[in-house]
Design a protein around this motif. Structure first.
Motif, PDB file in Angstrom:
ATOM      1  N   LEU A   1     -12.143  22.825 -10.254  1.00  0.00           N
ATOM      2  CA  LEU A   1     -12.316  21.416 -10.324  1.00  0.00           C
ATOM      3  C   LEU A   1     -12.390  20.879 -11.442  1.00  0.00           C
ATOM      4  N   MET A   2     -10.601  20.310 -11.910  1.00  0.00           N
ATOM      5  CA  MET A   2     -11.266  19.737 -12.938  1.00  0.00           C
ATOM      6  C   MET A   2     -11.224  18.172 -12.698  1.00  0.00           C
ATOM      7  N   CYS A   3     -11.518  17.379 -13.796  1.00  0.00           N
ATOM      8  CA  CYS A   3     -12.195  15.696 -13.012  1.00  0.00           C
ATOM      9  C   CYS A   3     -11.537  14.978 -14.426  1.00  0.00           C
ATOM     10  N   PRO A   4     -10.415  15.266 -14.882  1.00  0.00           N
ATOM     11  CA  PRO A   4      -9.966  14.189 -16.300  1.00  0.00           C
ATOM     12  C   PRO A   4      -9.947  12.829 -15.806  1.00  0.00           C
ATOM     13  N   HIS A   5      -9.310  12.498 -14.822  1.00  0.00           N
ATOM     14  CA  HIS A   5     -10.169  10.811 -14.679  1.00  0.00           C
ATOM     15  C   HIS A   5     -11.195  10.535 -15.317  1.00  0.00           C
ATOM     16  N   THR A   6     -12.110  11.012 -14.508  1.00  0.00           N
ATOM     17  CA  THR A   6     -12.785  10.217 -14.874  1.00  0.00           C
ATOM     18  C   THR A   6     -13.607  10.434 -15.952  1.00  0.00           C
ATOM     19  N   CYS A   7     -12.968  11.667 -16.635  1.00  0.00           N
ATOM     20  CA  CYS A   7     -13.959  12.320 -17.574  1.00  0.00           C
ATOM     21  C   CYS A   7     -13.794  10.856 -19.604  1.00  0.00           C
ATOM     22  N   VAL A   8     -11.961  11.378 -19.148  1.00  0.00           N
ATOM     23  CA  VAL A   8     -11.359  10.964 -19.983  1.00  0.00           C
ATOM     24  C   VAL A   8     -10.867   9.482 -20.326  1.00  0.00           C
ATOM     25  N   THR A   9     -12.462   8.771 -21.259  1.00  0.00           N
ATOM     26  CA  THR A   9     -12.159   7.417 -21.293  1.00  0.00           C
ATOM     27  C   THR A   9     -11.831   7.021 -22.722  1.00  0.00           C
ATOM     28  N   ASN A  10     -10.851   8.202 -22.587  1.00  0.00           N
ATOM     29  CA  ASN A  10     -10.399   7.312 -24.785  1.00  0.00           C
ATOM     30  C   ASN A  10      -9.007   6.973 -24.599  1.00  0.00           C
ATOM     31  N   LEU A  11      -8.617   7.143 -23.660  1.00  0.00           N
ATOM     32  CA  LEU A  11      -6.924   7.089 -23.852  1.00  0.00           C
ATOM     33  C   LEU A  11      -6.349   5.668 -24.379  1.00  0.00           C
ATOM     34  N   PRO A  12      -5.232   5.909 -24.742  1.00  0.00           N
ATOM     35  CA  PRO A  12      -5.120   4.147 -25.360  1.00  0.00           C
ATOM     36  C   PRO A  12      -4.531   3.106 -24.724  1.00  0.00           C
ATOM     37  N   LYS A  13      -4.323   2.110 -24.764  1.00  0.00           N
ATOM     38  CA  LYS A  13      -4.583   1.232 -23.679  1.00  0.00           C
ATOM     39  C   LYS A  13      -3.042   1.349 -23.473  1.00  0.00           C
ATOM     40  N   PRO A  14      -3.139   1.590 -21.370  1.00  0.00           N
ATOM     41  CA  PRO A  14      -1.440   1.195 -21.903  1.00  0.00           C
ATOM     42  C   PRO A  14      -0.302   0.648 -21.639  1.00  0.00           C
ATOM     43  N   ARG A  15       0.447   0.981 -22.605  1.00  0.00           N
ATOM     44  CA  ARG A  15       1.466  -0.126 -23.060  1.00  0.00           C
ATOM     45  C   ARG A  15       1.698  -1.703 -22.322  1.00  0.00           C
ATOM     46  N   GLN A  16       1.898  -2.778 -22.551  1.00  0.00           N
ATOM     47  CA  GLN A  16       1.905  -3.914 -22.324  1.00  0.00           C
ATOM     48  C   GLN A  16       3.791  -3.783 -22.697  1.00  0.00           C
ATOM     49  N   LYS A  17       4.116  -4.238 -22.079  1.00  0.00           N
ATOM     50  CA  LYS A  17       5.882  -4.884 -22.580  1.00  0.00           C
ATOM     51  C   LYS A  17       5.817  -5.823 -22.767  1.00  0.00           C
ATOM     52  N   GLN A  18       6.058  -6.233 -24.475  1.00  0.00           N
ATOM     53  CA  GLN A  18       6.486  -7.619 -25.288  1.00  0.00           C
ATOM     54  C   GLN A  18       6.936  -8.088 -24.352  1.00  0.00           C
ATOM     55  N   PRO A  19       7.384  -9.598 -24.186  1.00  0.00           N
ATOM     56  CA  PRO A  19       8.116 -10.280 -23.983  1.00  0.00           C
ATOM     57  C   PRO A  19       9.658 -10.208 -24.974  1.00  0.00           C
TER      58      PRO A  19
END
Length: 1444
Positions: free
Chosen positions: A801-819
């Motif tokens: 049972l893997m729980c990467p979704h709960t553990c990994v909190t240091n991913l880069p911020k999702p990219r916001q598309k710039q105008p």
């Protein structure tokens, strides 16, 4: 509370509350907040208006009583019988802890977690209920498990972060900022703690050997050591006289009787290995003292049982670095060791070559009367080396000097109050640690009698040590918590045991968190049998500092024992907080007594400069004393940092002028100067800014219904580094009788308990079959070896049972598309930067010599007639079968006549009109070509279709039917065999056979001429339709006019220099794209001879294509990636044999892979390397590029510069940017140019959204303009509007007049330093991948092939991989080439590699058999087919893991 429709309407809510509620609802529906978070926030908002909402749901409270094991509290000492001993695990969890865990679990709602699906056997296919027929729309196929997974995926708990470091290019990982509310130490700086002075005036022996000599000569009959067998019988008692005489004998033998090349084998100061089993303390003692007397340095190690013992290689490394050449052992042990052919003991993996000496009496020589050993044993010289295994699994040797040895024995004697001739029962390993210090060294100093209880006896009879205490009236006993725990389970019904003789019960692992519950429970049961509470003396020790502290009984001046109840959360920040609001998440620890006599102790910061800690801060205990180890043998660097630490005050001044030794123990000094230990440095896992102790996590896991599903004491917790942070992994052995459901239930409860008590997520929880974890020498788990197996993928779990979704909190911020920057600014920006716009073109057609010929050659039907007239017997086609023999040929006139017969048959038998569409369903061959020209001769429009596969009608026939219907074909031309197949019963099971149009077979059509051959009124008339299924599963047919067809042939002729005298070899499928053009059109246009090799024939003869190339000396050859792969895999070992058969590829000028994808550089390189031996030039192999709007945009041809390769940063590509990097730099991705742009073709790079032109080396969509572009899509529903701009796109800025076709592929142009044929600088086109295939995740664009490449590298058993997304979850399908029991090893490795290299969390890992991932004829993965199959439960996977 879960019911969101509770009656709120009655309470009038203020507008702002209503707005906040609406926002919350929205967040929940968008998935930005979890159900739990939603309920919490909602309750908070409404708390003032509805007092009721805050109450806990009553159904949950009832739950807590039923969960888990029975909650019987420990009974009072008066009624020992009523205590159910097996109700809970005594060793690991104090009552406080178990209750805490149960309460924590009760707080959780039963969150439904999707259970992994595992194949029972290869025969059991999915049940009828789960099967969805292929026609059902995809939305209904969402497997309920995926839906469940999406429901349970909580957003990672992340503190609101102010600072994200997002550079323009790099997606830097999030840096965890300290929580401003985290507890901080507030106490004053601690003061160095001084132990009592070593007693002066006590008549200590001057050295240990002096004591041995004294007792051996004055008290020879005094018992020294009693050894027991596995029945508990005393088999031998060694007296002090015997110990002395035997040790002398051994010392004499070692120094005088062993030679090597006539030189003594050993000289004083040499190291000697002691290899003794745990059952033979007597021989070990003789060997140890024999070495000391001979001035040799004993290095005690474990007996290696097999060549591959866990950690044995590391021990070998230690022996090698210590320069050991001799090993001492017993006769029985030597006989049991594995032997080589010569009868000698084998050399174990990683070990130095050793001479083995058996120390039993008959092998030793008696020393002469006047011989005396020289031993001087009081100085700084090394006395012995004790081994220690670190967290990473490396083994180091700790040297202990003669002076330290003596000082340690004296300090122990004083601290434990040992007196002459006392009896000590020892249950510990006598080769190292406390077992050695008390049971072999200090005992001899005090002429004590040691009863040694072997591990094997404890396993059979856990009460044996108590019985021995009772029999021998032992005053002291040396045990571990485990021994106390085992005896608890075994004591019922034993009447006559008494522990009243004990004055001291030393608990060697008293510093472990679970030790306190063993001590308490043991006292509870045995107080009624004479055990006095003050007798229990926990102690703390470390390999480096030896004994650190020990609790003294009151008669030795010890203060009363104490307990500390500490906040687990505080501890994770390194702070001691006793008063905790949450009574659940606490750690109860006992003191380990006072500092050793003559020692100074302080507590320093764990990391960085060793500053003193504050009084309420956890740090590493450091000891300064004459009784510690002195160094790591041979390792000067780390010796300095551990054995010569100088603690500093806050002001930076040293605490003492003597150096300190770091113990590796974490703790603090409590009231009465008692030492408290809360963990070990080795077991510390630093997750984010907090630290957790592995032992504490084990204790929590075991408090969850411990004994039902997993074995106690067979749990390993360690951390692995994934994505720059420690991730917690828990591995346990599952009981064979536990069902899948139970185990999975247990796993999810463990996750919840750890989350609740430690506030930390577990990254991976794995259960392995009973007895498969690597064992440490005396029971217990070999942690570092387990970790190694986990990382190598050789752990073979049966549940994961893997729980990467709960553990990994240091991913880069999702990219916001710039105008977006507007197209005009883009051009100006490029001009300012001096960058040219990205556009390139092939050679100009107008300047080329064949313009007048081109005018004559506008219609291919005319060309064929002209060739039949002028060069009737010139051969155009040769078709080869699997044996390499020519099965059919066609000269110009033969092809012309065949085409005429087909045209006549179509007019008469088919009654077709001009412009009708005809489907040609033929195997690859000359018939296909002849019927194609037959259609042109009578004005019909041919559509080539791959015939259905007789063995696989169910999947191949619907495609045939679909193309026939979508192309509106009014007639099907085919062979008799295929005609029978199309109308067969089997076909009827798959498609409606009554709705086929007219089917004509051309096997024996009469020899007839047509009255006149049709000539199209204009070159823009439709010549043929080209249908192909894209990898995304879209069937697209394009229209090719006569003008485009002849322009295509002309471009290829010019690029490849094709003339009637040339021969080319083609190993491609002839049904669509460039494969069709090369097979059916080019030879007729240019007059060269084509050697046709159907790729299917390679299945029975892999070398067919290369042999044909060699035999016909083809300068130019074409193949597909699947052909290249077959050759690379199938002929890897056969190049020698091929050379013997005369295969020679030096004739090849250019070998082109026909492709519609990014060049597969690894495959082309390994192909070139492999066949270099057969003369294939390294520069010959290249790729082509075409797509639906233009089947041939690039093609290397025979002239022009070689294809170039550049390296780009994969992270920049995800942001739609090109950043060129050096070869080998991290995250670099090699891209090879896709051949040269064809004559007459123009290419530009346009922005995917603004449609503005882009600059050189910018990533955008490839747009193409050329006379051989297709004229449009041919679709049955007239949905041309949908794709109209694919064929008639215009730039939004700059040159807005030119009409372009959009390829749907991302790529970039780059001007190189090379020059092309016209002397201009050469522009290279790099294709990155199809836009349709890309995955949009976390605001970035990923190309599946990049993720797949990483996954395939993750483990040698992964044969192939394909990825796709489903509702924002990344699904990874891997083909397992290996045993099914290895399948689960892949889950963690796949998750790790995708996190590390792509910063993505894998949602589902699907493990399937080889060959499940569908591949089309071009060798491309059909990911969408795979996705549909997965969602319809048709893959029959071996295992599906849903990552939490």
């Amino acid at each position: 509370m879960a019911d969101r429709g509770c009656p709120l309407e009655a309470v009038p809510l203020p507008t702002e509350v209503r707005e906040s509620l609406a926002e919350l609802e929205l967040e929940l529906s968008e998935g930005d907040i979890t159900q739990k978070g939603y309920e919490k926030k909602r309750a908070k908002l409404l708390a003032r208006y509805i007092p009721l909402i805050q109450g806990v749901d009553l159904s949950l409270q009832a739950d807590s009583r039923t969960t888990g094991p029975s909650q019987t509290a420990a009974a009072t000492p008066k009624q020992p019988k009523s205590r159910p001993t097996n109700s809970r695990d005594e060793r690991f969890c104090s009552d406080v802890h178990t209750e805490a865990v149960q309460a924590a679990l009760a707080k959780y709602k039963e969150r439904k977690v999707p259970m992994p699906s595992k194949r029972r056997s290869a025969l059991v296919h999915s049940s009828v209920d789960t099967y969805t027929p292929p026609g059902v729309p995809v939305s209904s196929r969402v497997s309920s498990k995926i839906q469940q997974l999406l429901n349970t995926l909580k957003r990672p708990k992340r503190p609101p972060l102010k600072e994200f470091f997002v550079d323009d290019f790099e997606e830097l990982l999030e840096v965890q900022q300290p929580d401003p509310n985290q507890p901080k130490p507030e106490g004053s700086q601690m003061v160095m703690l001084k132990g009592e002075p070593l007693a002066v005036g006590t008549p200590w022996p001057p050295s240990l050997l002096a004591a041995l000599q004294q007792w051996g000569t004055t008290q020879p009959k005094a018992p020294c050591l009693t050894a027991l067998d596995t029945t508990g019988k005393a088999i031998y008692t060694l007296t002090y006289g015997k110990l002395w005489s035997r040790s002398l004998k051994l010392a004499y033998t070692l120094l005088n009787k062993l030679t090597s090349k006539n030189e003594p084998l050993l000289k004083p100061g040499d190291r000697v290995a002691l290899v003794f089993p745990n059952s033979d303390p007597v021989m070990f003692m003789v060997a140890f003292y024999g070495c000391l007397l001979a001035e040799l340095i004993p290095v005690p190690i474990e007996v290696p049982l097999t060549r591959k013992d866990a950690g044995s290689q590391q021990v070998g490394f230690l022996l090698g670095s210590c320069g050991v050449v001799l090993a001492l052992t017993t006769d029985a042990c030597q006989k049991g060791l594995p032997k080589a052919q010569t009868g000698e003991v084998v050399t174990f993996k990683g070990w130095p070559p050793l001479t083995w000496l058996v120390v039993d009496g008959k092998h030793l020589a008696k020393p002469p009367k006047d011989w005396h050993p020289q031993a001087q044993d009081a100085g700084d010289g090394t006395a012995y080396i004790e081994y220690k295994t670190s967290k990473e699994g490396s083994t180091v040797g700790i040297t202990v000097s003669h002076a330290s040895l003596l000082a340690h024995c004296r300090a122990l004697t004083q601290a434990c109050g040992y007196s002459e001739a006392e009896t000590l029962t020892n249950v510990l390993d006598f080769k190292r640690d406390a077992g050695l210090w008390h049971g072999v060294l200090t005992s001899v100093m005090n002429r004590m009698h040691v009863i040694s209880v072997p591990y094997a006896l404890m396993k059979v009879n856990p009460l044996s040590w108590i019985q021995k205490v009772c029999t021998y009236k032992a005053r002291a006993a040396l045990v571990k918590s485990r021994d106390m725990h085992w005896s608890l389970l075994a004591q019922r019904g034993q009447r006559d045991i008494s522990l009243s003789s004990l004055r001291m019960l030393i608990v060697a692992d008293g510093a472990n968190p679970w030790s306190i519950s063993s001590c308490d429970a043991f006292l509870n049961v045995f107080q009624s049998r004479g055990l006095r509470p003050e007798v229990i003396c926990p102690c703390a020790s470390s390999s480096e500092a030896l004994t650190v502290a020990v609790r003294r009984p009151p008669d030795l001046g010890g203060p009363p024992p104490r307990k500390a109840i500490l906040s687990m959360s505080g501890l994770s920040y390194g702070v001691i907080r006793v008063d905790t609001e949450e009574k659940l998440a606490v750690l109860t620890v006992q003191d380990v007594g006072q500092v050793m006599p003559g020692a100074n102790v302080c507590v320093v910061k764990v990391e960085g400069t060793p500053y003193l800690c504050k009084t309420d801060e956890v740090g590493e205990i450091c000891v300064s004393s004459s009784a510690t180890g002195t160094a790591y043998y041979g390792l000067l660097g780390i010796t300095k940092s551990v054995f010569e630490t100088v603690p500093l005050t806050a002001g930076g001044s040293p605490v003492s002028d003597r150096p300190f030794t770091r113990t590796g123990l974490l703790g603090f000094i409590g009231p009465d100067n008692l030492v408290f230990i809360v963990g070990k440095l080795d077991g510390l896992m630093a997750v984010g800014v907090r630290r957790h102790s592995a032992d504490d996590v084990v204790a929590t896991a075991l408090a969850v219904e411990p004994m039902k599903f997993v074995y106690r004491g067979r749990i390993a917790v360690f951390s692995v580094t994934v994505l720059h942070d420690d991730r917690i992994v828990l591995v346990a052995e599952q009981r064979p009788d536990a069902s899948e459901e139970d185990s999975f239930q247990w796993m999810s409860r463990v996750l919840q308990a750890i989350d609740s008590i430690h506030q930390v997520g577990v990254y991976c929880l794995a259960l392995v079959p009973a007895n498969t974890l690597p064992k440490a020498p005396l029971g217990g788990i070999h942690i570092s070896e387990t970790k190694q197996r986990f990382l190598e993928g050789t752990l073979h779990p049966c549940n994961v049972l893997m729980c990467p979704h709960t553990c990994v909190t240091n991913l880069p911020k999702p990219r916001q598309k710039q105008p977006e920057v507007g197209p005009a600014s883009m051009i100006v920006g490029n001009l300012v930067a001096g960058k040219r716009l990205a556009q390139a073109s092939g050679r100009e057609l107008t300047h080329l010599e064949d313009s007048d010929q081109a005018r004559k050659f506008l219609f291919l039907a005319d060309v064929l007639q002209w060739r039949a007239h002028t060069t009737p017997d010139h051969p155009l086609f040769l078709l080869l079968n699997a044996k390499g023999t020519v099965t059919s040929t066609a000269t110009c006139v033969q092809l012309h006549k065949k085409a005429e017969r087909v045209a006549a048959a179509l007019m008469e038998r088919g009654r077709l009109s001009i412009g009708d569409h005809v489907a040609l369903v033929y195997p690859p061959g000359v018939d296909l070509i002849a019927t194609f020209y037959g259609c042109l001769y009578c004005g019909c429009v041919p559509v080539t279709v791959r015939p259905p596969h007789p063995q696989n009608l169910a999947t191949t026939l619907p495609t045939v039917k679909m193309i026939v219907e979508v192309s509106k074909s009014v007639c099907v031309l085919t062979t008799q065999a295929i005609m029978r197949l199309l109308k067969s019963k089997e076909a009827a099971a798959t498609v409606d056979v009554r709705t086929w149009p007219t089917i004509l077979d051309t096997d024996d059509i009469p020899k007839k001429k047509v009255a006149s051959i049709f000539r199209p009124p204009s070159p823009d008339v439709l010549a043929y339709l080209d249908f192909s299924v894209s990898t995304t599963g879209i069937l697209a047919g394009v229209k090719m006019s006569h003008a485009a067809t002849s322009a295509l042939c002309r471009s290829i002729k010019l690029q490849c220099e094709l003339y009637p005298s040339r021969q080319i070899a083609i190993c491609l499928d002839p049904y669509c794209g460039l494969g069709f053009a090369l097979w059916c059109l080019c030879s007729v246009y240019s007059g060269h001879q084509s050697v046709l090799v159907p790729p299917l024939e390679l299945e029975s003869n892999v070398s067919l294509w290369l042999s044909a190339v060699s035999q016909y000396k083809a300068r130019v050859t074409f193949c597909s990636y699947s052909v290249m792969e077959m050759c690379t895999k199938g002929l890897g070992t056969q190049t020698g044999a091929l050379r013997m058969r005369g295969v020679n590829l030096s004739c090849v000028r250019t070998c082109m892979v026909v492709a519609e994808e990014r060049p597969r550089i690894t495959l082309t390189q390994s192909f070139s390397k492999l066949f270099k031996d057969l003369g294939l030039s390294a520069r010959a192999v290249s790729t082509t590029f075409g797509c639906r709007v233009n089947v041939a945009i690039c093609l290397q041809g025979t002239a022009g510069p070689d294809p170039t390769t550049v390296y780009v940063d994969m992270r920049a590509l995800r942001h739609d940017r090109v950043r060129l990097v050096e070869r080998g730099s991290p995250h670099s991705l090699p891209l090879m140019e896709s051949g040269k742009i064809l004559p007459g073709v123009k290419v530009i790079i346009a922005h995917t959204e603004t449609k503005g032109p882009l600059g050189d080396s910018h990533l955008g969509e490839i747009w193409v303009s050329s006379p051989h572009n297709a004229t449009g899509y041919y679709t049955v529903y007239g949905e041309e509007a949908l794709h109209a701009d694919h064929f008639s796109a215009r730039l939004s800025f700059g040159d807005t007049q030119t009409i372009w076709a959009r390829t749907g592929y991302l790529g970039f142009l780059r001007r190189t330093e090379l020059t092309d044929a016209s002397g201009e600088r050469h522009d290279a086109l790099y294709v990155v991948g199809s836009l349709d295939e890309t995955l949009e995740l976390r605001g970035m664009r990923y190309h599946p092939i990049d993720i797949e490449t990483s996954v395939i590298r993750a483990h040698r058993s992964i044969a192939e991989c394909a990825v796709f997304t489903w509702t924002n979850l990344l699904v990874v399908v891997v083909e397992l080439e290996g045993l099914e029991q290895d399948a689960l090893d892949l889950v963690a490795l796949v998750t790790n590699v995708v996190l590390e290299e792509h910063y993505l969390v894998v949602g589902v890992v699907v493990i399937v058999d080889p060959g499940v991932i569908p591949i089309n004829s071009r060798g491309e993965k059909q990911r969408m087919h795979l996705r549909d199959g997965f969602l319809a439960d048709q893959l029959d996977p071996i295992y599906v893991a849903y990552n939490m």
